[in-house]
Structure formats: C-alpha cells, structure tokens
Write a protein that holds these residues in place. Structure first.
Motif, short mmCIF file in Angstrom:
data_model
loop_
_atom_site.label_atom_id
_atom_site.label_comp_id
_atom_site.label_asym_id
_atom_site.label_seq_id
_atom_site.Cartn_x
_atom_site.Cartn_y
_atom_site.Cartn_z
N ASP A 34 -7.07 12.46 -15.23
CA ASP A 34 -7.94 11.73 -15.79
C ASP A 34 -7.40 10.38 -16.61
N PRO A 35 -6.99 9.68 -15.85
CA PRO A 35 -6.35 8.31 -16.38
C PRO A 35 -7.41 7.34 -16.96
N THR A 36 -7.31 6.62 -17.80
CA THR A 36 -8.25 5.51 -18.37
C THR A 36 -7.75 4.14 -17.32
N GLU A 37 -8.37 3.28 -17.60
CA GLU A 37 -8.10 1.95 -16.64
C GLU A 37 -6.90 1.46 -17.02
N THR A 38 -6.56 1.50 -18.46
CA THR A 38 -5.38 1.03 -18.92
C THR A 38 -4.16 1.80 -18.40
N GLU A 39 -4.29 3.16 -18.42
CA GLU A 39 -3.37 3.99 -18.14
C GLU A 39 -2.88 3.76 -16.52
N VAL A 40 -4.04 3.61 -15.64
CA VAL A 40 -3.72 3.14 -14.34
C VAL A 40 -3.10 1.90 -14.09
N ARG A 41 -3.43 0.89 -14.90
CA ARG A 41 -2.91 -0.49 -15.01
C ARG A 41 -1.49 -0.48 -15.17
N TYR A 42 -1.02 0.27 -16.12
CA TYR A 42 0.14 0.29 -16.89
C TYR A 42 1.15 1.22 -15.69
N TRP A 43 0.66 2.31 -15.51
CA TRP A 43 1.45 3.13 -14.52
C TRP A 43 1.89 2.29 -13.25
N LEU A 44 0.92 1.52 -12.61
CA LEU A 44 0.99 0.88 -11.55
C LEU A 44 1.79 -0.66 -11.71
N ALA A 45 1.94 -1.04 -12.91
CA ALA A 45 2.47 -2.27 -13.28
C ALA A 45 3.82 -2.56 -12.60
N GLY A 46 4.41 -1.30 -12.16
CA GLY A 46 5.95 -1.78 -11.45
C GLY A 46 5.52 -1.96 -9.87
N THR A 91 0.82 -1.17 -0.09
CA THR A 91 0.07 0.01 -0.10
C THR A 91 0.81 1.11 0.05
N PRO A 92 1.81 1.61 0.85
CA PRO A 92 2.67 2.60 0.87
C PRO A 92 3.19 3.03 -0.63
N GLY A 93 3.51 2.08 -1.25
CA GLY A 93 4.12 2.04 -2.50
C GLY A 93 3.44 2.41 -3.55
N ILE A 94 2.24 1.83 -3.39
CA ILE A 94 1.11 2.14 -4.57
C ILE A 94 0.37 3.49 -4.30
N LEU A 95 0.44 3.90 -2.86
CA LEU A 95 -0.32 5.23 -2.83
C LEU A 95 0.63 6.29 -3.30
N VAL A 96 2.00 6.01 -2.91
CA VAL A 96 3.07 7.12 -3.62
C VAL A 96 2.88 7.04 -5.24
N ALA A 97 2.92 5.93 -5.93
CA ALA A 97 2.98 5.88 -7.17
C ALA A 97 1.46 6.34 -7.86
N ALA A 98 0.47 6.23 -7.01
CA ALA A 98 -0.83 6.48 -7.45
C ALA A 98 -1.01 7.97 -7.67
N TYR A 104 10.95 -14.15 -11.86
CA TYR A 104 10.00 -15.12 -11.48
C TYR A 104 8.60 -14.04 -11.67
N ARG A 105 7.99 -14.17 -12.61
CA ARG A 105 7.06 -13.08 -12.89
C ARG A 105 5.53 -13.30 -12.35
N VAL A 106 5.48 -12.41 -11.54
CA VAL A 106 3.92 -12.68 -10.76
C VAL A 106 3.02 -11.64 -11.55
N PRO A 107 1.89 -11.86 -11.73
CA PRO A 107 0.92 -10.81 -12.46
C PRO A 107 0.91 -9.44 -11.89
N VAL A 108 1.22 -8.49 -12.72
CA VAL A 108 1.15 -7.16 -12.52
C VAL A 108 -0.29 -6.59 -12.82
N ALA A 109 -0.57 -5.48 -12.56
CA ALA A 109 -1.75 -4.65 -12.95
C ALA A 109 -2.04 -4.90 -14.15
N SER A 110 -1.01 -4.66 -15.07
CA SER A 110 -1.50 -4.55 -16.52
C SER A 110 -1.40 -5.85 -17.14
N ASP A 111 -1.48 -6.97 -16.41
CA ASP A 111 -1.76 -8.42 -17.02
C ASP A 111 -3.09 -8.94 -16.73
#
Ligand code: FES
Ligand code: FES
Lengths: 159, 747
Positions: free
Chosen positions: A121-133, A105-112, B675-682
């Motif tokens: 005004d991000p799309t769902e896809t943009e949010v998903r790719y931004w948070l993919a890390g 949660t801390p990392g995701i809040l900072v990233a979000a 070791y790739r776990v699902p990420v948000a974009s998956d």
C-alpha cells in the motif's frame, strides 16, 4: 583470463555457466544465458534498466559480478509472467500506456514488483522514491506511477 | 487538401486508446532492441577515442592491438571512403577522425575481437600519437577574434565578411522596421541569455550488428529513428551501393532526435568487411555522452518593445548556437521559432552557426526552439511584470492566428495557439492559490512539424485481417496509431490489423521518425493505402454483382450498392471479398507514397508552479500543466505521453542538465550520476489538456505532437522561479549553485 564455473538459479531454472571474472551478472544474463530482457542503460548503477533480484533483493545487475551468482536465486523480467498469465503490473503498464519506447520497462517492472512485495500500500511519494533509481526518459513517470498505484490497489482488493 | 476532404467527426476507432500491439513484448522482455541481436560467428567491436579536445593525429600504431589473441580486425580512417563532400563528409569525419581529433571522445580507430572484454583490452593497445592543439568549447569564445581555428574551410557563403572562421553559417530574417517599432514602445527590455548543452538522454545506448562481405553486400541491424538514412549514409561511407545494404530497425529505446544519424554503424560494417564476420558494437553510456549528438549550447540577445496595453511593437533576437565541430547547429530554427507565437509588425532575427571542440550536435526534440523560446518568453514575462499585465492576456492580445504573417515568413493556416491560451486561462491550475515561497510561470511554444518522404504498403489476408508495412520506427506507440487509422478506413477491428516496421528492402525510401512526422505522414499514407485497398475491394464486389464500379461504396467494413438504381444486394463484408480474392483477381493490397506537404504547425502553452529553497538553491516543480494543440489525437493516451515526456525533458533542461567541460576541454560528467536527468522523485504528476484544432493538411486533422511539448518548459520554469525567488535567471540550467549565486547577488 581463466573462466569461473558458476551454478545458480535463474527464474527457478537451474543453470550453469562459465564466465570471465570481470563479467557482470548483466553480461552473463544477456550474452551467455540469452536473457536479454534486462537492459544496459549505463553500466554504472545509475539507470536501473538492468534491475533484477538476487535472493529476493532488488539490485542493478550491472553492479554484480557474474561469479557472485553462485548458489543464488536470480529473478529477471522474463520470470514475471507465469506462462501465459501476465502479472497485474504487466497488464496495467499496457493499459495505462506506461511505456513509450519500453527500454526502461523491464527494470521498472522488476523494481515495482519488488516494491509491492514489501509494501502493498505505497503512497505516491513512496512509489516515486522507490523508483527513483529507474530512469525513464520518455514518459515523465506520470503514467508509470499511476499504473503502479492502481496495480497495488487492485492487488490489495484481490487478496 | 481542402477542409471538406476531412472526416470531421464520427470516428469509430480514432480517438480511443486501445492496448498497443507491441505491449506484451515490451512488458515481458521479449522485445528486441538494438543490443539484443546476436549472430553466429559474431565479433564484438570497440572504439578508440581521443582524450583530447583538439589534436593532430600524428601516427596510429595498431600492431600491438592486432597481435592480441582474439583480435580479428582493426580499422582507422584509411578503411573508409576518401573524398566525401557535404553532409556525408562531415558524418564520416565525425564517425572516424581523419587528420585531427576535434573533441574529447572523437573516434580515431576501432577493433573487433572475439569477446567484448578482449575488444576493450585491445582498444588500450592501440597507440595514437597526438599533437595537442589549443581548443575552444564555449560559443562566445569560439567566435572571438583569437579563438583557435577548427577548420578554415567550413564557412559557407551565407557568412558576412569579418567573422571568425568558426562562424560557419549565418541567418537573417524578419519584416517591418524594428527601430521604428522600438520607438513606439512604452517599455523596451533588452537582455542576454545563455543555455548549456543537454543530451537527449535516451536510455538505450547506440547499438548495432553489422555484416558486410567483400562482395559489397551487407546487412545491418541497428537502433535508429530512420533506417533509410542509415542505409544511405553507411553505404556512402564504406563505399557500397545503397541497395546492397539491407537495414533493419530494431525496437528503439528512445531517440528524441539523437538517433537520426549514424555513429558506430559504418564502423561495424568496416570491421565486419575486414574480419569477414558479423560485428556487434554497443556504446557505453560514457561514449553516448562524449561522442553522440548533444544539443547546441547557446548565447542569445533579445530585445522586445511593448506598449502599456500589452501590444508588442517590435522584437529582435540574435541566436548564436555552438553545434560541435561541424556545421549544422539549428540556429535558423531558433531564429524562426523564437517569435512565432506572436503577430508582429516589426521583427528581426539573426542566427550564427558556430563550430567548437565538442561532439557534433544532433537534433533534440524541436531542435533549436526551446532555447530561443526560453530567452524570448523570459523577456515577455519581464515586460508583463513591469507593466503589471496578465501574461496570458498579453499573449492573447499578440497571438498569432489564422492569416497572421509568421515571424519566419509564411501566413499561418488554421492554428490553435489562441485555443491553448484560452484553455490555460480557464484551467483551474491558473487560478489556484499558491503557497508561500511558490511562484507561477507560463510560456508558449511553437514547432513547425514535418512531412517528409513516406511510403506505406498494406496487404489484406484471406481471413479478412490486414498487415501494414510502415517505414518509420515506432518510437512511442505509433504502430497503435497506424492500426487505428487503418481500422477506421477499412471498418475492421483494430485487433485484426498488424503493423510492422518494414526493413529497407521492403519499401521505398522513408524519412526518419523525426519532426513529429510519424502520425501525420505515415498516418496519412496509411489512410491513403487503406483507401487504395478499399477501391479494389469495391471493384471486386462490383464485378461479383455485375454493376459498375462507381455504383459501389464502402461503409462499416462492407461494400454496398450506392442506391436503389445500383441494384438490391446485401452488403458484402471485407472478409467475404478477401476469402475468394485468389479466384476473383488475385491478392488485394493498398499502397501510397508521397512527400506530404501539409504538416500543421503546433502551439502549446504550459503552466508551472515552482518552489525555490533559498538555503540550498534547489527548485522543486510542484504543479505542471501542459496544454497543446494536437490537431486530432489518434490515440489520446500516447498523445498525453508525448506531452508529459516533453515537459519532463524540459524540466531537466531548465533545472539540472548540462554538459560540463573542464579547462582541458574534456567532458566532466559523462555518466548519469553526474549528468542528472529527472528521476521519478523529482517530478509531480503532469496534467495534460489536448486541444484539437484540425490541421487542414491531414484527412483526420492530425498535427504532430512529439516536439512542441519541450519548447515551453524552459521559460515557464524560469518565469516561475523568477516569481518564486524574486531573481531572474538568464543562464540555464537553473542548477542550485546558479540559483544561490543569483540570490546572493540580489542580496
Ligand atoms: S545498466 Fe545497470 S543501472 Fe544502468
Ligand atoms: S519508456 Fe522510454 S525510457 Fe521509459
């Protein structure tokens, strides 16, 4: 090894510390400055649990050296709320049950937060790719994505 | 428990989704997880690990490490108890190798130093001389005649003669006559399957802070699913009395079964004792992958016969599970769960527990079940498609129901499989049109759920609020569920209740947070502890009114006289009774402890749409629906979260995640990049349907919800891939290279 003296700003506080040249910014935040909000999930830049911003830029603090903080402005999860007042993202994460164990949660809040500052005004896809890390192993991301999208909508309405 | 003891409906708090009590701490960075504890004078520990998959430890020279400035202690196996037998013996052998290193990453020594950097430098100075031995990491290879022997004394009496010593346990169960059943079938399909080992992948690595004195008294703070098992195990391994070690569970950053045992905790205690200082150890991610429990990898043979109308005439499965270097692979759970969704006249299942040069497996969400379900549900799907039958109709036709003799023996009580199948059939997802190139798969899944030793205490405060101590670490919002159930019984607001995870000094033994047991067992104990307190509240009111105790009952947070005969008194609210409790007989508490036996089994049905890219072999999950019987959802948002999380982990298992060992027996992908776990974009959004068929064994009908959700995804996705790409993959994960190979083989 000789220690390095570093002067920097963390969550708008001026701080000084001595660190080993090998210590990461994450180590320094946690072990020297008592800011344990940023977490180490991997230490290799793959999980995002250690996310902070350096001069406004989102980084993995496990990939930044403590010495590199010299003269920079660091922001961590501890600085997101203003006193008693939570950031809208923090409210929404609780309301949406967007955390189970809460280690991500801390990392995701900072990233979000950093996303919404760049793109209100991000799309769902943009949010998903931004948070993919930012890995979350508990939630399957569904409620996280919804919480971020809904916060963005609320903040747009409020501004 | 009889059904009429159950509260059928009319809940005031249960079934709502209020904010969790630890929410603020978790969104502000305040919550303290395993690695967030520090102590005055604290040292940092680090572990020396074997680079070899199988090697005799000839000599360990610690002198150079000890000579390094800042190093305060070095421990090896000699610093632990000698001669432990059974599970404690296996755990010790895993925590610190004795004569042999049994897998890449096996701990052989550990150091404590004044900083983490010095500790890691010191690790490199510990000289270990190894005599490298032949190794084996594959389950089938480990069972083969000439496989290297890991330990020739591990096999127990269950193993029939003639097996390799690496086969350490054997299971055989079933009923009816499968040969006669196969003879009746119109179509029999027999296939072999493999699944690779996956890791629970909790984002928080193992971490602990230990302090142990020469007087045998210790303190341990650690991230764990069960601090009592940690207490018992650590005490045994370092040779102190259980009660002299007080263990506090930190907030836990995910576990999924992987934090039900100990790894670094006894090592930190041994280092602390030697250095006479507190010692903290935090694993690196690579250590988590190399040395903590992944799942078993499996090799399975399934044979199922079906009539043209979809009736299953017989089913048979052989489940070989490799569980690392020690006995314990959950092959009996694979065997018992495999056919549980089906009412079968003829069924036979066999399991093999096989040791190999890999880390000791640990539980992972419904241990053993997802792999078995993958194999069985794939064959069912193949039968349906060859006989041109609807996969849900076939499952409904053969579904286990109340009274069915389960494939694993007992008769099912009230269960909700049919309800999940009917909900799946009625769900818009099931009838939605597919895009070209997409396929749809479904699968059922089963998990037992569990009761376990449980002890809960509750105390009322003078101001009418309530504090509850439970012993099951809160891994996904369970404190909220406990508070809801207590609010329901006491009739006071949810916000007036604080739930704490008590340390080992505060409560009697509590089993681990596993087996989907927390909301069931700690929930049941919370309800009964609240009832205990309510009884005392009624007694105080009765004394005040001067009427008999049984003339008072509890409703809406008040004691009330039970009728006109009892007397005419105004309802007495809880806060009024507690305000004067010091003068009316002393503090009011409630307590309950038991090993509840009524855990209700749970079933789920998943629907998934997948799309396979024929050029890259990559599979995208485009739509996903989880339908599962929760019995009763106490906090629906967190129930949905469990369903979604289980599905996401299952998607990772099906498509990407696997332990990859090289020829040298070393793990090749020990970081999250590889070791790739699902990420948000998956992932897509994961739709959920909560079915509620009450469990007769819980006052509110709760079944566990944590585990069943990871059982169906593997097969559901394999079935969707088969429909989308026209190839059936019998080896998980269905990673792009495996899909491409299958497409190429098909031509
Ligand atoms: S700890 Fe920095 S990305 Fe994982
Ligand atoms: S809530 Fe546990 S990892 Fe995200």
């Amino acid at each position: 090894m000789k220690k390095i003296h570093v002067t920097t700003t963390v969550n708008n506080d001026n701080v000084e510390f001595l660190c080993d040249p090998r210590e990461t910014l994450l180590d320094v935040l946690r072990d020297r400055l008592n800011l344990t909000g940023a977490k180490e999930g991997c230490g290799t830049g793959d999980c995002g649990a250690c996310s902070v911003t350096v001069d406004g830029r989102l980084v993995c603090s496990c990939l930044v050296l403590g010495a590199e903080a010299e003269g920079k402005k660091i922001a961590t999860v501890e600085g997101i709320a203003k006193g008693e007042e939570l950031h809208p993202l923090q409210h929404k994460f609780i309301e949406y049950a967007a955390l189970q164990c809460g280690i991500c949660t801390p990392g995701i809040l900072v990233a979000a937060k950093s996303l919404l500052e760049k793109n209100p005004d991000p799309t769902e896809t943009e949010v998903r790719y931004w948070l993919a890390g930012n890995l979350c192993r508990c939630t399957g991301y569904d409620k996280i994505i919804r919480a971020v999208m809904d916060t963005a909508a609320d903040m747009r309405e409020a501004s | 428990m009889a059904l009429d003891d159950q509260k059928p409906s009319g809940f005031k708090f249960v079934g709502t989704s209020p904010d969790r009590p630890d929410g603020l701490d978790k969104v502000t960075g305040r919550a303290r997880f395993g690695a967030d504890a520090y102590a005055p004078g604290m040292l940092h520990g680090a572990v020396v690990r074997s680079p070899h998959a199988h090697a005799r430890i000839v000599r360990i020279d610690t002198s150079k490490a000890e000579a390094l400035e800042g190093v305060k202690a070095v421990v090896t196996r000699a610093d632990f108890v000698d001669g432990l037998q059974g599970e404690f013996g296996f755990v010790l052998e895993n925590v610190m190798a004795g004569e042999k290193a049994l897998y890449d990453g096996h701990a052989v020594a550990a150091v404590a130093a004044s900083s983490q950097l010095i500790a890691r430098d010191a690790v490199k100075l510990v000289e270990v001389e190894y005599e490298v031995l032949p190794h084996v990491t594959d389950v089938d290879a480990a069972m083969a005649e000439n496989a290297p022997v890991l330990n020739d004394s591990y096999a127990d009496a269950s193993v029939p003669a003639g097996h390799h010593p690496n086969v350490v346990r054997y299971h055989d169960s079933g009923h009816g006559d499968v040969d006669a059943g196969f003879a009746e079938a119109d179509l029999v399909i027999e296939d072999s399957f493999k699944t690779e080992a996956t890791h629970q992948g909790y984002i928080e690595p193992h971490a602990c802070l230990a302090s142990l004195g020469g007087d045998g008294k210790g303190e341990l703070w650690c991230t764990t699913q069960g601090h009592w098992i940690a207490q018992k195990t650590c005490a045994a391994l370092v040779g102190i009395d259980t009660s002299q070690l007080r263990v506090t569970a930190s907030e836990i950053g995910g576990g999924f079964g992987g934090k039900t045992t100990v790894f670094i905790e006894p090592v930190a205690l041994a280092l602390s004792r030697k250095a006479n200082r507190p010692v903290k150890i935090v694993m690196t991610r690579s250590e988590v992958f190399r040395a903590t429990g992944p799942t078993s990898s499996t090799s399975m043979d399934i044979k199922i016969g079906m009539k043209k109308d979809g009736t299953i005439t017989a089913a048979q499965g052989i489940f070989r599970l490799q569980g690392g270097a020690f006995p314990g692979a959950p092959m009996e759970f694979s065997a018992m769960c495999a056919f549980a969704p089906y009412s079968l006249t003829n069924v036979h299942q066999v399991g093999y527990d096989v040791i190999s040069n890999r880390p000791k497996q640990a539980a992972y969400r419904a241990p053993g079940a997802p792999m078995a379900s993958f194999a069985v549900e794939s064959v069912i799907d193949e039968l349906c498609s060859q006989l041109d039958l609807d996969p849900i109709d076939v499952r409904l036709k053969n579904a286990s129901r109340e009274g069915t003799k389960a494939s694993y023996g007992p008769k099912f009580e009230r269960i909700g499989l049919v309800e999940t199948l009917e909900a799946a059939k009625a769900h818009p997802h099931y009838s939605a049109p597919l895009e070209p190139g997409q396929g749809r798969g479904i699968s059922c899944g089963f998990w037992f759920n569990h009761g376990g030793e449980t002890s809960v205490s509750l105390a009322l405060s003078e101001d009418g609020t309530c504090q509850i101590s439970v012993g099951t670490p809160d891994i996904g919002g369970s404190r909220a569920s406990m508070a809801l159930m207590a609010a329901e019984e006491l009739g006071i607001p949810y916000e007036n209740i604080r739930v704490t995870i008590a340390d080992t000094a505060t409560l009697g033994y509590n089993d681990v947070s596993h087996g989907s047991r927390v909301t069931y067992a700690s929930g049941l104990a919370t309800i009964k502890a609240a009832k205990d307190a309510v009884g005392k509240l009624c007694k105080r009111a009765a004394a005040k009114w001067g009427i008999p105790e049984d003339a008072v009952y509890w409703e809406d947070g008040c004691a009330k006289p039970s009728g006109a005969n009892a007397g005419n008194f105004d309802p007495m609210p809880l806060a009024k009774i507690t305000k004067s409790m010091g003068r009316s007989g002393g503090p009011i508490s409630g307590h309950f402890e038991a090993t509840p036996e009524g855990a209700g089994v749970s079933f789920g049905t998943h629907i998934v749409d997948a799309e396979v890219d024929p050029e890259t072999g990559k599979t995208a999950v485009v739509r996903y629906t989880v339908i599962q019987d929760a019995g009763k959802a106490i906090h629906p948002s967190y129930v949905e979260g469990q369903f979604q999380g289980g599905a996401a982990q299952g998607i990772g298992w099906a498509l990407n995640e696997e332990y990859i060992y090289g020829e040298d027996g070393r793990l090749q992908n020990s970081i999250f990049l590889d070791y790739r776990v699902p990420v948000a974009s998956d992932l897509p959004m994961i739709d959920t349907v909560i079915v509620e068929v009450p469990n007769p064994g819980h006052p509110y009908g709760v079944r566990g919800v944590g585990e069943t959700g990871i059982v169906p995804p593997l097969a559901a996705i394999a079935n969707a891939v088969s429909a989308a790409a026209g190839v059936r993959l019998r080896h998980l994960p269905m990673s792009p290279p495996r899909i491409l190979r299958a497409l190429k083989d098909k031509g």
